[in-house]
Enzyme design. Sequence first.
Site, PDB file in Angstrom:
ATOM      1  N   SER A  61      38.585  43.418  34.811  1.00 16.81           N
ATOM      2  CA  SER A  61      39.162  44.765  34.840  1.00 16.81           C
ATOM      3  C   SER A  61      38.354  45.751  35.678  1.00 16.81           C
ATOM      4  CB  SER A  61      39.310  45.317  33.417  1.00 16.81           C
ATOM      5  OG  SER A  61      38.053  45.655  32.882  1.00 16.81           O
ATOM      6  N   LYS A  90      34.284  50.202  30.722  1.00 12.93           N
ATOM      7  CA  LYS A  90      35.329  50.922  31.449  1.00 12.93           C
ATOM      8  C   LYS A  90      34.777  52.243  31.999  1.00 12.93           C
ATOM      9  CE  LYS A  90      38.920  48.211  30.509  1.00 12.93           C
ATOM     10  NZ  LYS A  90      38.094  47.075  30.073  1.00 12.93           N
TER      11      LYS A  90
END
Length: 205
Positions: free
Chosen positions: A125, A163
């Site tokens: 990701s 993230k």
Amino acid sequence: MKKLTSKQSLVLEFIKDYISKNSYAPSVRDVMKHFNFKSPRAAHKHLITLEEKGYIERNNVSRGIKLTSKSGEIFTSEKVVPVVGKIAAGAAIEAIENIIDTVPLSSNYFSKNNEYFALLVEGTSMIEAHIMSGDYVIIKKQDFAKNNDIVVALIDGNYATLKKFRKKDDIIHLIPENKNMNIIKVEPDRLQIQGVMVGLIRMFE
């Protein structure tokens, strides 16, 4: 000089940092408390091993630990950073906090007043931020973040993910750096920042 295990390296690093900050050595109970050992005996065994391997000297008095000259040389240019588990660069995974390895890094990159740890990345990701599965990310331990920091975020106390952090209208957006993946949106009371990424290590075969 005999090689240290990962845990022995961390104990030696703790002793060095403790002496640097306090100007005296830690006690056996200080070592036990820092590493969450179940008894002083476990801490004592590590100190005996460090002495046998030549990294410290001990006197039969409280706080009677001394670093050897070679031990001091080891830590002049290096800091031992614990690898405390894996982190998802994808869907959040169950948090892991067991020391699985250590990585030695130049002390020039670290502040003495901060704590650091490393995590092994799993998932894709964050590939557009050049963070690949199999990389080690170096994390500065702190419980806050600024917009656009890359953070280790713990969701609902159980699931951790790596993230980009952004706060919008009282909602936290955990943003992947992969156009094929979705943003994770959570309320602030469900989220705990465990640290901010400050570096990366990539191994090449």
